[in-house]
Design a protein around this motif. Structure first.
Motif, PDB file in Angstrom:
ATOM      1  N   LYS A 184      -5.222  51.539  49.618  1.00  0.00           N
ATOM      2  CA  LYS A 184      -4.404  52.541  49.388  1.00  0.00           C
ATOM      3  C   LYS A 184      -5.300  53.751  48.637  1.00  0.00           C
ATOM      4  O   LYS A 184      -5.808  53.260  47.455  1.00  0.00           O
TER       5      LYS A 184
ATOM      6  N   GLU B 194      -9.413  44.638  59.493  1.00  0.00           N
ATOM      7  CA  GLU B 194      -8.038  44.432  59.402  1.00  0.00           C
ATOM      8  C   GLU B 194      -7.843  44.747  57.571  1.00  0.00           C
ATOM      9  O   GLU B 194      -6.461  45.327  57.518  1.00  0.00           O
ATOM     10  N   LEU B 195      -8.830  44.506  56.875  1.00  0.00           N
ATOM     11  CA  LEU B 195      -8.335  45.088  55.401  1.00  0.00           C
ATOM     12  C   LEU B 195      -8.272  46.406  55.291  1.00  0.00           C
ATOM     13  O   LEU B 195      -7.247  47.214  54.699  1.00  0.00           O
TER      14      LEU B 195
ATOM     15  N   MET C 170     -11.465  38.078  54.434  1.00  0.00           N
ATOM     16  CA  MET C 170     -10.692  38.887  55.412  1.00  0.00           C
ATOM     17  C   MET C 170     -11.428  39.662  56.202  1.00  0.00           C
ATOM     18  O   MET C 170     -12.471  40.327  55.816  1.00  0.00           O
TER      19      MET C 170
ATOM     20  N   SER D 141       1.980  48.887  48.885  1.00  0.00           N
ATOM     21  CA  SER D 141       3.104  49.529  49.370  1.00  0.00           C
ATOM     22  C   SER D 141       4.441  49.504  48.432  1.00  0.00           C
ATOM     23  O   SER D 141       5.357  50.041  48.564  1.00  0.00           O
TER      24      SER D 141
ATOM     25  N   THR E 288      -6.995  48.587  57.284  1.00  0.00           N
ATOM     26  CA  THR E 288      -5.877  49.198  58.212  1.00  0.00           C
ATOM     27  C   THR E 288      -4.619  48.514  57.588  1.00  0.00           C
ATOM     28  O   THR E 288      -3.349  48.598  58.114  1.00  0.00           O
ATOM     29  N   SER E 289      -4.718  47.736  56.371  1.00  0.00           N
ATOM     30  CA  SER E 289      -3.583  47.066  55.793  1.00  0.00           C
ATOM     31  C   SER E 289      -3.098  47.800  54.525  1.00  0.00           C
ATOM     32  O   SER E 289      -3.573  48.725  54.107  1.00  0.00           O
ATOM     33  N   SER E 290      -2.117  47.334  54.016  1.00  0.00           N
ATOM     34  CA  SER E 290      -1.397  48.125  52.746  1.00  0.00           C
ATOM     35  C   SER E 290      -2.021  47.783  51.561  1.00  0.00           C
ATOM     36  O   SER E 290      -1.822  47.913  50.554  1.00  0.00           O
ATOM     37  N   TYR E 291      -3.054  46.713  51.686  1.00  0.00           N
ATOM     38  CA  TYR E 291      -3.963  46.423  50.403  1.00  0.00           C
ATOM     39  C   TYR E 291      -4.666  47.460  50.163  1.00  0.00           C
ATOM     40  O   TYR E 291      -5.303  47.424  48.940  1.00  0.00           O
TER      41      TYR E 291
ATOM     42  N   GLY F 199      -0.249  40.038  48.283  1.00  0.00           N
ATOM     43  CA  GLY F 199      -0.196  39.234  49.317  1.00  0.00           C
ATOM     44  C   GLY F 199      -0.800  37.830  49.305  1.00  0.00           C
ATOM     45  O   GLY F 199      -1.957  37.697  48.591  1.00  0.00           O
TER      46      GLY F 199
ATOM     47  N   ASP G 136      -0.912  44.159  47.338  1.00  0.00           N
ATOM     48  CA  ASP G 136       0.122  45.178  48.459  1.00  0.00           C
ATOM     49  C   ASP G 136       0.546  46.178  47.703  1.00  0.00           C
ATOM     50  O   ASP G 136       1.281  46.268  46.994  1.00  0.00           O
TER      51      ASP G 136
ATOM     52  N   HIS H 124      -2.928  34.974  49.796  1.00  0.00           N
ATOM     53  CA  HIS H 124      -4.344  34.930  50.604  1.00  0.00           C
ATOM     54  C   HIS H 124      -4.954  33.607  50.135  1.00  0.00           C
ATOM     55  O   HIS H 124      -4.028  32.589  50.350  1.00  0.00           O
TER      56      HIS H 124
END
Length: 338
Positions: free
Chosen positions: A145, A137-138, A133, A101, A140-143, A107, A99, A109
């Protein structure tokens, strides 16, 4: 009439029993993917592979399918763990995403709580998750960056050993003496690193290495002839070697003392100078020169695993030079692929 009397005396006897000991060896590896948006377009069934890493005496890679492994997972990313060194091992594993962020947080998982068997001789060399996953979803996630993804893999290999244990029983109360596993290779490696009792110094480039003639002679017929042969000199104290890079000679010495092929990071602080492929290429030369047949085969196997379009030409030349027929065949087959 008085009945018979029985006298009780203390008895002491030995009992042999067998003991099976199970334990786990754990280590982790991080696989960083930069430019995820470009990678996801490679298509269904196309994979990306991490560099080889070692856990529990076995070599592993992480396999990532940004477009899914098959048609039924094309909306997902697929993530697998694969054993690449010969043999069989039982293990559990965790595959997690960082993660980004919060630095250092992962995360929760996919975690395998069930022990699986990895075997390069069967189809069970790879285990993982076809629908790890959803890609939407991936993305738009914080995973994810700055178009960068970090995969964290932890492996716990199951190791076992069987021992014969001698117990002593006295008055019906046994006690057990447990014998620990051998630590001879660690002791010899520590002897090399400390230099205690060393009687020979090698000058290789700008570095010097202290060692023990008797150990080197026991491991290599070339060293045996150099120090104790008919024309050898058992009284020599220094040897200058110009043919090898210091990191390659150090890796060879560590192999002679520990019987292990170490990772480049354990040999040199400079990743650019001592990549895994570069180290294996230099070690192949050293193994041939000092008649180390097992080390030579280990280098062959490692070079086969790490071959790329950039390294195949040089590796093929080395295979021809040192008569490594398996490595030569592998290089030719690799070069013949589209």
């Amino acid at each position: 009439m008085a009945g018979p009397t029985v006298s009780k005396s203390k008895t002491k006897h030995k009992v042999l029993s067998s003991l099976s000991i199970y334990k786990t060896v754990e280590d982790s590896h991080e696989y960083m993917i930069q430019g995820f948006s470009l990678a996801k377009g490679i298509g269904v069934g196309k994979l990306m592979t991490s560099r080889t890493f070692r856990v529990g005496g076995h070599d592993w890679v992480i396999q990532f399918y940004p477009g899914g492994k098959s048609k039924d997972s094309k909306e997902y990313v697929s993530l697998y763990l694969k054993i690449v060194s010969p043999g069989e091992v039982r293990a559990t594993w965790e595959l997690k995403l960082m993660d980004q962020s919060e630095k250092g947080k992962y995360g929760a998982h996919k975690i395998s709580s069930r022990v699986r068997t990895f075997n390069t001789a069967t189809v069970d060399r790879t285990w993982g998750y076809k629908q790890y996953m959803k890609r939407s979803e991936l993305e738009t996630s914080s995973y994810l960056k700055d178009d960068c993804l970090c995969i964290h893999c932890t492996i716990r290999t199951v190791q076992t050993r069987d021992e014969t244990v001698q117990t002593h029983a006295e008055d019906g109360k046994p006690y057990v003496v447990l014998v620990p596993p051998s630590d001879m290779s660690q002791n010899l490696k520590g002897l090399l690193e400390s230099g205690i009792g060393s009687d020979i110094t090698f000058h290789v480039g700008s570095e010097s290495f202290r060692a023990h003639k008797s150990i080197l002679a026991a491991r290599s017929p070339v060293f045996r002839a150099q120090f104790f042969g008919l024309v050898g000199n058992p009284d020599m104290e220094t040897v200058v070697i110009k043919e090898f890079e210091p990191f390659a000679f150090k890796a060879m010495l560590l192999y002679l003392y520990s019987d292990e092929l170490l990772e480049p990071r354990e040999i040199s602080d400079s990743d650019s100078l001592c990549s895994s492929t570069t180290l294996m290429q230099h070690l192949l030369d050293a193994a041939d020169r000092y008649d180390l047949a097992r080390l030579k085969l280990m280098c062959e196997a490692k070079l086969c695993e790490e071959i790329t379009a950039d390294t195949v030409a040089k590796t093929l030349a080395l295979a021809e030079q040192y008569q490594c027929l398996q490595l030569k065949t592998f290089c030719l087959n690799f070069a013949a692929k589209p």
